[in-house]
Design an enzyme around this catalytic site. Structure first.
Site, PDB file in Angstrom:
ATOM      1  N   GLY A  12       0.845  -1.315   0.290  1.00 14.28           N
ATOM      2  CA  GLY A  12       0.269  -0.218  -0.242  1.00 14.28           C
ATOM      3  C   GLY A  12       0.814   1.225  -0.170  1.00 14.28           C
ATOM      4  O   GLY A  12       0.626   2.086   0.507  1.00 14.28           O
ATOM      5  N   SER A  13       2.383   1.106  -0.528  1.00 12.73           N
ATOM      6  CA  SER A  13       3.227   2.578   0.014  1.00 12.73           C
ATOM      7  C   SER A  13       2.183   3.150  -1.474  1.00 12.73           C
ATOM      8  O   SER A  13       1.947   4.844  -1.075  1.00 12.73           O
ATOM      9  CB  SER A  13       4.509   2.468  -0.472  1.00 12.73           C
ATOM     10  N   ASN A  14       1.796   2.544  -2.556  1.00  9.78           N
ATOM     11  CA  ASN A  14       1.250   3.995  -3.076  1.00  9.78           C
ATOM     12  C   ASN A  14      -0.127   4.102  -3.465  1.00  9.78           C
ATOM     13  O   ASN A  14      -0.368   5.830  -3.694  1.00  9.78           O
ATOM     14  CB  ASN A  14       0.895   2.730  -5.079  1.00  9.78           C
ATOM     15  N   MET A  90      -3.166  -6.789  -7.786  1.00 14.53           N
ATOM     16  CA  MET A  90      -2.849  -8.092  -8.172  1.00 14.53           C
ATOM     17  C   MET A  90      -3.627  -9.330  -8.688  1.00 14.53           C
ATOM     18  O   MET A  90      -3.580 -10.400  -8.317  1.00 14.53           O
ATOM     19  CB  MET A  90      -1.607  -8.471  -7.417  1.00 14.53           C
ATOM     20  N   ARG A  91      -4.995  -8.365  -9.810  1.00 10.78           N
ATOM     21  CA  ARG A  91      -6.100  -9.843  -9.897  1.00 10.78           C
ATOM     22  C   ARG A  91      -6.613  -8.625 -11.315  1.00 10.78           C
ATOM     23  O   ARG A  91      -6.661  -7.433 -11.406  1.00 10.78           O
ATOM     24  CB  ARG A  91      -7.522  -9.489  -8.873  1.00 10.78           C
ATOM     25  N   HIS A 109       1.862   0.657 -12.923  1.00  7.90           N
ATOM     26  CA  HIS A 109       2.319  -0.962 -13.216  1.00  7.90           C
ATOM     27  C   HIS A 109       4.098  -0.183 -13.519  1.00  7.90           C
ATOM     28  O   HIS A 109       4.592   0.590 -13.616  1.00  7.90           O
ATOM     29  CB  HIS A 109       2.085  -1.620 -14.480  1.00  7.90           C
ATOM     30  N   ASP A 145      -2.396  -5.501 -17.278  1.00 13.78           N
ATOM     31  CA  ASP A 145      -1.316  -3.465 -17.635  1.00 13.78           C
ATOM     32  C   ASP A 145      -1.166  -3.962 -19.317  1.00 13.78           C
ATOM     33  O   ASP A 145      -0.488  -3.383 -19.809  1.00 13.78           O
ATOM     34  CB  ASP A 145       0.214  -4.728 -17.558  1.00 13.78           C
ATOM     35  N   THR A 172       9.956   4.173  -5.978  1.00 12.41           N
ATOM     36  CA  THR A 172      10.397   6.329  -4.907  1.00 12.41           C
ATOM     37  C   THR A 172       9.577   6.799  -6.299  1.00 12.41           C
ATOM     38  O   THR A 172       9.037   8.754  -6.356  1.00 12.41           O
ATOM     39  CB  THR A 172      11.684   6.658  -4.996  1.00 12.41           C
TER      40      THR A 172
HETATM   41  C1  GAR Z   1       3.923  -1.383  -7.123  1.00 10.18           C
HETATM   42  O1  GAR Z   1       5.429  -1.413  -7.497  1.00 10.18           O
HETATM   43  C2  GAR Z   1       2.963  -1.320  -8.723  1.00 10.18           C
HETATM   44  O2  GAR Z   1       3.535  -0.488  -9.110  1.00 10.18           O
HETATM   45  C3  GAR Z   1       3.157  -3.020  -8.403  1.00 10.18           C
HETATM   46  O3  GAR Z   1       2.619  -3.311  -7.095  1.00 10.18           O
HETATM   47  C4  GAR Z   1       3.477  -2.718  -6.358  1.00 10.18           C
HETATM   48  C5  GAR Z   1       2.629  -2.778  -5.114  1.00 10.18           C
HETATM   49  O4  GAR Z   1       3.320  -1.615  -4.144  1.00 10.18           O
HETATM   50  N1  GAR Z   1       1.656  -3.484  -9.468  1.00 10.18           N
HETATM   51  C6  GAR Z   1       2.147  -4.228 -10.571  1.00 10.18           C
HETATM   52  O5  GAR Z   1       2.707  -4.807 -10.321  1.00 10.18           O
HETATM   53  C7  GAR Z   1       0.314  -3.809 -10.979  1.00 10.18           C
HETATM   54  N2  GAR Z   1       0.692  -5.312 -12.127  1.00 10.18           N
HETATM   55  P1  GAR Z   1       2.605  -0.898  -3.228  1.00 10.18           P
HETATM   56  O6  GAR Z   1       1.614  -1.822  -2.607  1.00 10.18           O
HETATM   57  O7  GAR Z   1       3.687  -0.404  -1.601  1.00 10.18           O
HETATM   58  O8  GAR Z   1       1.934  -0.053  -4.173  1.00 10.18           O
END
Ligand code: GAR
Length: 209
Positions: A12-14, A90-91, A109, A145, A172
């Protein structure tokens, strides 16, 4: 302010970077809920710490993908989001679901799409020998994607990089790019029209794709 629901499966950092942006005065969006398909997603506690309501819909509690999505859609009917941000969700979302929120779902992505969609993207970027990597925010259409690109950011690939070190460097810039892309969408400056992205701030420039 536009109502945003963020879908997560993991750290969940994004989601947090979007929440931080939404806390800025004048940001055109607010996060009204976080939805996860994983009860163990670390991002859930982070959302709760910021008093963002969370909902969990675990796939295994539903017999079919359609029922799982129907439960999420009915929660969304109550929440009434304007925009859905997939942030490490991731679904694969079905076309029936997407059509309900056509042009209002975006995803991040961690590669320079259309290169390296799907899993193990950082290892595949390293194996390719490319000297730059990066991330992409795109409208969600059918297919993993895929979908028209709203924004991208690049980072260098460094000698000695591993998938983990590259992922950390890309992450980052994800944290900067995703709020920017959400702002464009919430302001109506980025739109999907006829399956293409229209970016008002790039109108009449060669950067418009
Ligand atoms: C992120 O790097 C995002 O871009 C990637 O999963 C990570 C989630 O990190 N997403 C994918 O690979 C989607 N195909 P987060 O939970 O810390 O945001």
């Amino acid at each position: 302010r536009k109502r945003v629901v963020v879908f997560i499966s993991g750290g969940g950092s994004n989601m947090l970077s979007l929440a931080d942006a939404c806390n800025q005065p004048d940001f055109p969006a607010e996060i009204v809920a976080v939805i996860s398909d994983k009860p163990s997603a670390a991002g859930l506690a982070k959302a709760e710490a910021r008093r963002i309501p969370t909902r969990v819909f675990e796939r295994k509690n539903f017999s079919t993908k359609a029922e799982h999505e129907a439960a999420i859609l009915s929660a969304l009917d109550e929440i009434r989001p304007d925009i859905i941000c997939l942030a490490g969700y991731m679904r694969l979302i079905s076309s029936a679901f997407i059509s309900r929120y056509e042009g209002r779902i975006i995803n991040i992505h961690p590669s320079l799409l259309p290169l390296f969609p799907g899993l193990h993207t950082h290892q595949r970027a390293l194996d390719s020998g490319m000297k730059i990597a990066g991330c992409t925010v795109h409208f969600v259409t059918e297919g993993m994607d895929e979908g028209p690109i709203v924004a991208q950011a690049a980072v260098p690939v460094m000698p000695g990089d591993t998938a983990d070190s590259l992922a950390a460097r890309v992450l980052t810039v994800e944290h900067k790019l995703y709020p920017l892309a959400l702002q464009l969408l919430a302001d109506g400056k980025a739109r999907m029209e006829d399956g293409r992205v229209v970016l008002d701030h790039l109108r009449d420039t060669s950067l418009q794709s």
